[in-house]
Design a protein around this motif. Structure first.
Motif, PDB file in Angstrom:
ATOM      1  N   ALA A  90      31.101 104.903  10.733  1.00  0.00           N
ATOM      2  CA  ALA A  90      30.941 104.095  11.943  1.00  0.00           C
ATOM      3  C   ALA A  90      31.816 102.843  11.926  1.00  0.00           C
ATOM      4  O   ALA A  90      31.796 102.053  10.982  1.00  0.00           O
ATOM      5  N   THR A  91      32.606 102.707  12.970  1.00  0.00           N
ATOM      6  CA  THR A  91      33.323 101.471  13.264  1.00  0.00           C
ATOM      7  C   THR A  91      33.060 101.181  14.733  1.00  0.00           C
ATOM      8  O   THR A  91      32.552 102.045  15.464  1.00  0.00           O
ATOM      9  N   ASN A  92      33.383 100.004  15.168  1.00  0.00           N
ATOM     10  CA  ASN A  92      33.148  99.670  16.575  1.00  0.00           C
ATOM     11  C   ASN A  92      33.851 100.658  17.510  1.00  0.00           C
ATOM     12  O   ASN A  92      33.278 101.137  18.491  1.00  0.00           O
ATOM     13  N   ALA A  93      35.108 100.968  17.194  1.00  0.00           N
ATOM     14  CA  ALA A  93      35.880 101.868  18.050  1.00  0.00           C
ATOM     15  C   ALA A  93      35.273 103.268  18.066  1.00  0.00           C
ATOM     16  O   ALA A  93      35.185 103.919  19.124  1.00  0.00           O
ATOM     17  N   ARG A  94      34.831 103.747  16.910  1.00  0.00           N
ATOM     18  CA  ARG A  94      34.262 105.100  16.842  1.00  0.00           C
ATOM     19  C   ARG A  94      32.917 105.177  17.545  1.00  0.00           C
ATOM     20  O   ARG A  94      32.635 106.142  18.257  1.00  0.00           O
ATOM     21  N   TYR A 108      42.477 118.153  12.106  1.00  0.00           N
ATOM     22  CA  TYR A 108      41.102 117.917  11.644  1.00  0.00           C
ATOM     23  C   TYR A 108      41.017 117.113  10.343  1.00  0.00           C
ATOM     24  O   TYR A 108      40.208 116.169  10.263  1.00  0.00           O
ATOM     25  N   PRO A 109      41.780 117.450   9.294  1.00  0.00           N
ATOM     26  CA  PRO A 109      41.647 116.663   8.059  1.00  0.00           C
ATOM     27  C   PRO A 109      41.904 115.175   8.260  1.00  0.00           C
ATOM     28  O   PRO A 109      41.375 114.336   7.517  1.00  0.00           O
ATOM     29  N   LYS A 110      42.714 114.814   9.258  1.00  0.00           N
ATOM     30  CA  LYS A 110      43.051 113.417   9.492  1.00  0.00           C
ATOM     31  C   LYS A 110      42.105 112.717  10.467  1.00  0.00           C
ATOM     32  O   LYS A 110      42.051 111.487  10.510  1.00  0.00           O
ATOM     33  N   ILE A 111      41.368 113.501  11.271  1.00  0.00           N
ATOM     34  CA  ILE A 111      40.516 112.885  12.306  1.00  0.00           C
ATOM     35  C   ILE A 111      39.043 113.206  12.129  1.00  0.00           C
ATOM     36  O   ILE A 111      38.227 112.837  12.981  1.00  0.00           O
ATOM     37  N   LYS A 112      38.681 113.844  11.023  1.00  0.00           N
ATOM     38  CA  LYS A 112      37.287 114.275  10.885  1.00  0.00           C
ATOM     39  C   LYS A 112      36.307 113.104  10.860  1.00  0.00           C
ATOM     40  O   LYS A 112      35.149 113.259  11.242  1.00  0.00           O
ATOM     41  N   GLU A 113      36.756 111.942  10.444  1.00  0.00           N
ATOM     42  CA  GLU A 113      35.859 110.784  10.454  1.00  0.00           C
ATOM     43  C   GLU A 113      35.564 110.318  11.875  1.00  0.00           C
ATOM     44  O   GLU A 113      34.580 109.609  12.107  1.00  0.00           O
ATOM     45  N   TRP A 114      36.419 110.694  12.833  1.00  0.00           N
ATOM     46  CA  TRP A 114      36.135 110.423  14.244  1.00  0.00           C
ATOM     47  C   TRP A 114      35.179 111.468  14.822  1.00  0.00           C
ATOM     48  O   TRP A 114      34.468 111.196  15.796  1.00  0.00           O
ATOM     49  N   ILE A 115      35.156 112.637  14.212  1.00  0.00           N
ATOM     50  CA  ILE A 115      34.313 113.730  14.710  1.00  0.00           C
ATOM     51  C   ILE A 115      32.914 113.664  14.128  1.00  0.00           C
ATOM     52  O   ILE A 115      31.919 113.800  14.849  1.00  0.00           O
ATOM     53  N   ILE A 116      32.820 113.459  12.829  1.00  0.00           N
ATOM     54  CA  ILE A 116      31.520 113.467  12.144  1.00  0.00           C
ATOM     55  C   ILE A 116      30.819 112.133  12.370  1.00  0.00           C
ATOM     56  O   ILE A 116      31.259 111.086  11.888  1.00  0.00           O
ATOM     57  N   MET A 117      29.704 112.171  13.093  1.00  0.00           N
ATOM     58  CA  MET A 117      28.947 110.956  13.395  1.00  0.00           C
ATOM     59  C   MET A 117      28.042 110.625  12.209  1.00  0.00           C
ATOM     60  O   MET A 117      26.993 111.241  12.020  1.00  0.00           O
ATOM     61  N   ALA A 118      28.476 109.686  11.411  1.00  0.00           N
ATOM     62  CA  ALA A 118      27.725 109.270  10.232  1.00  0.00           C
ATOM     63  C   ALA A 118      27.880 107.771  10.055  1.00  0.00           C
ATOM     64  O   ALA A 118      28.879 107.183  10.476  1.00  0.00           O
ATOM     65  N   LEU A 131      33.563 119.395  22.176  1.00  0.00           N
ATOM     66  CA  LEU A 131      33.578 118.257  21.260  1.00  0.00           C
ATOM     67  C   LEU A 131      32.167 117.854  20.837  1.00  0.00           C
ATOM     68  O   LEU A 131      31.907 117.561  19.662  1.00  0.00           O
ATOM     69  N   VAL A 132      31.244 117.860  21.800  1.00  0.00           N
ATOM     70  CA  VAL A 132      29.863 117.475  21.502  1.00  0.00           C
ATOM     71  C   VAL A 132      29.208 118.467  20.550  1.00  0.00           C
ATOM     72  O   VAL A 132      28.519 118.073  19.594  1.00  0.00           O
ATOM     73  N   LEU A 133      29.393 119.756  20.782  1.00  0.00           N
ATOM     74  CA  LEU A 133      28.792 120.757  19.896  1.00  0.00           C
ATOM     75  C   LEU A 133      29.375 120.673  18.495  1.00  0.00           C
ATOM     76  O   LEU A 133      28.669 120.907  17.508  1.00  0.00           O
ATOM     77  N   LEU A 134      30.659 120.342  18.399  1.00  0.00           N
ATOM     78  CA  LEU A 134      31.262 120.158  17.080  1.00  0.00           C
ATOM     79  C   LEU A 134      30.583 119.001  16.359  1.00  0.00           C
ATOM     80  O   LEU A 134      30.242 119.101  15.169  1.00  0.00           O
ATOM     81  N   GLN A 135      30.372 117.912  17.057  1.00  0.00           N
ATOM     82  CA  GLN A 135      29.667 116.777  16.449  1.00  0.00           C
ATOM     83  C   GLN A 135      28.215 117.124  16.129  1.00  0.00           C
ATOM     84  O   GLN A 135      27.697 116.783  15.070  1.00  0.00           O
ATOM     85  N   LEU A 136      27.563 117.812  17.073  1.00  0.00           N
ATOM     86  CA  LEU A 136      26.160 118.156  16.894  1.00  0.00           C
ATOM     87  C   LEU A 136      25.953 119.065  15.684  1.00  0.00           C
ATOM     88  O   LEU A 136      24.930 118.970  14.995  1.00  0.00           O
ATOM     89  N   SER A 137      26.916 119.920  15.411  1.00  0.00           N
ATOM     90  CA  SER A 137      26.772 120.833  14.272  1.00  0.00           C
ATOM     91  C   SER A 137      26.661 120.068  12.952  1.00  0.00           C
ATOM     92  O   SER A 137      25.910 120.457  12.053  1.00  0.00           O
ATOM     93  N   PHE A 138      27.383 118.970  12.826  1.00  0.00           N
ATOM     94  CA  PHE A 138      27.302 118.168  11.604  1.00  0.00           C
ATOM     95  C   PHE A 138      25.959 117.437  11.527  1.00  0.00           C
ATOM     96  O   PHE A 138      25.392 117.276  10.445  1.00  0.00           O
ATOM     97  N   ILE A 139      25.461 116.997  12.674  1.00  0.00           N
ATOM     98  CA  ILE A 139      24.156 116.337  12.698  1.00  0.00           C
ATOM     99  C   ILE A 139      23.065 117.323  12.286  1.00  0.00           C
ATOM    100  O   ILE A 139      22.204 117.010  11.453  1.00  0.00           O
ATOM    101  N   LEU A 140      23.099 118.525  12.868  1.00  0.00           N
ATOM    102  CA  LEU A 140      22.078 119.526  12.559  1.00  0.00           C
ATOM    103  C   LEU A 140      22.129 119.943  11.097  1.00  0.00           C
ATOM    104  O   LEU A 140      21.093 120.164  10.465  1.00  0.00           O
ATOM    105  N   SER A 141      23.331 120.069  10.551  1.00  0.00           N
ATOM    106  CA  SER A 141      23.453 120.494   9.154  1.00  0.00           C
ATOM    107  C   SER A 141      22.838 119.475   8.195  1.00  0.00           C
ATOM    108  O   SER A 141      22.441 119.833   7.086  1.00  0.00           O
ATOM    109  N   LYS A 142      22.768 118.218   8.637  1.00  0.00           N
ATOM    110  CA  LYS A 142      22.175 117.171   7.797  1.00  0.00           C
ATOM    111  C   LYS A 142      20.685 116.990   8.049  1.00  0.00           C
ATOM    112  O   LYS A 142      19.912 116.704   7.132  1.00  0.00           O
TER     113      LYS A 142
END
Length: 398
Positions: free
Chosen positions: A234-238, A220-230, A288-299
């Protein structure tokens, strides 16, 4: 992925995981509160809605398994694997998982005895109770705790393996899928009919979620930027990955719903392997989606609402244990009417009662009842309101 290093270090708190737990328990309640309706309301014009909420929301068990594994490996991977850690780990499992499991197994077994089997002898019931406790069948939902206990027994072995041979971590996800599907195939095509009894009560049926959580928890510490949709991540690949993930999740969920809709309404027959495949894809993507959604909801959500949802997440283990009791009581008093809208309200009322009554009872125990861990595990302790939802470790790895 880069190889994670098992060096001792303190890992950051992830309060958003409480939101994932809250969404998972809502999924569980949705499935359980609509289970009777998918049979009784099959001729209703709104059957598609009951079927949708009963199947699309089959996200609770698999997400909880993923989340439990994620937190265990996230918290324990950087710690030295010694006798002290193992002793503490198993002490927590005994006190906060196994004892509540035994308490609620006895509770539901007693309730069912007085409601449906009052004429059975004490010796017969004691034998039945022991058998059901040892197979996770004291009540329909307790299999989840039973399979988690199986995971806990294996956890130190997987932790040791991944710490000793870090290269195995990158193979955790395909290994989980392979183990799960090997079990499915052997059970269906190799073992004599009917195969392993109660297949869903065996941890091998959920290894894809377990090892997915293990890999993501470590990395997680190394891939969190792929998980957190912000925007900053954002890069093209992400962006392509995020869009593909959500599109595939919706497609898998709707395919899952469709299979059950055709089976229940039109009595069509599909290969059982297809059901397993679609649900597996749906479940993995949902985690995976709920993990991403949790960061969206928290913001995006107001802070007050975020705290309320996080509170539900913190109490979710207790809510999971007790909510079928309220549904059982509710269904003992069915609504006898031909008025469709009243029937719809009655089914909705079951969901509302299961949620609010369970939330109230577990919250009351958490605040006012000493030794509440005996029934509901290690509940969050009353304390001053924090500036943001707190994710106590005792709740995460429960």
């Amino acid at each position: 992925m880069a190889t994670a290093s098992p060096t001792l270090q303190k890992r950051d708190n992830i309060p958003q995981l409480l939101l994932v737990r809250a969404m998972a328990i809502i999924g569980v309640l949705s499935v359980h509160s609509t289970s009777f309706a998918t049979v009784a309301m099959v001729d209703s014009n709104y059957f598609f809605l009951y079927n949708f909420f009963n199947i699309f929301m089959k996200i609770g068990t698999t997400t909880f398994i993923f989340l439990s594994s994620f937190v265990l490996f996230y918290n324990y991977y950087t710690r030295p694997l010694d006798k002290q850690l193992l002793g503490s780990f198993y002490k927590k499992r005994l006190l906060y998982i196994i004892i509540p499991y035994l308490v609620f197994s006895l509770f539901y077994f007693t309730v069912l005895h007085y409601l449906y089997y009052p004429d059975r002898s004490l010796s017969t019931e004691i034998h039945n109770f022991i058998d059901k406790v040892l197979t996770g069948k004291a009540y329909t939902h307790l299999y989840f705790v039973y399979i988690n206990i199986q995971f806990y027994l294996m956890f130190p072995l997987f932790l040791w393996l991944m710490k000793k041979y870090p290269r195995t971590i990158k193979w955790a996800i395909p290994a989980g899928i392979a183990i799960q599907w090997a079990f499915f195939i052997i059970n269906k095509h190799v073992l004599p009919d009917p195969g392993v009894p109660n297949r869903g009560s065996w941890s091998f049926s959920y290894f894809s979620y377990y090892l997915l959580g293990a890999a993501l928890g470590i990395y997680y510490p190394k891939i969190k930027e792929w998980i957190i949709m912000a925007r900053k991540h954002a890069t093209n690949a992400r962006v392509v990955t995020w869009v593909a993930l959500w599109a595939l999740w919706i497609a898998a969920g709707l395919a899952h719903v469709y299979l059950y809709y055709e089976t229940r309404l039109h009595l069509k027959s599909f290969n059982t392997t297809l059901f397993d495949l679609v649900w597996n894809i749906h479940g993995v993507l949902t985690a995976l989606v709920l993990l991403q959604l949790s960061f969206i909801l928290s913001k995006k959500l107001p802070n007050v609402l975020t705290k309320v949802i996080a509170r539900l997440g913190a109490l979710s283990f207790g809510v999971y244990l007790i909510h079928p009791f309220f549904l059982l009581l509710y269904r003992e008093h069915p609504l006898h009417t031909g008025t469709a809208w009243l029937l719809h309200l009655w089914y909705l009322g079951g969901f509302a009662l299961a949620l609010t009554a369970s939330w109230f009872v577990v919250g009351f125990f958490a605040r006012y009842v000493p030794f509440n861990w005996i029934a509901f595990g290690n509940l969050p302790k009353p304390k001053k309101r924090p500036s943001q939802p707190v994710m106590p470790e005792r709740q995460l790895d429960a």
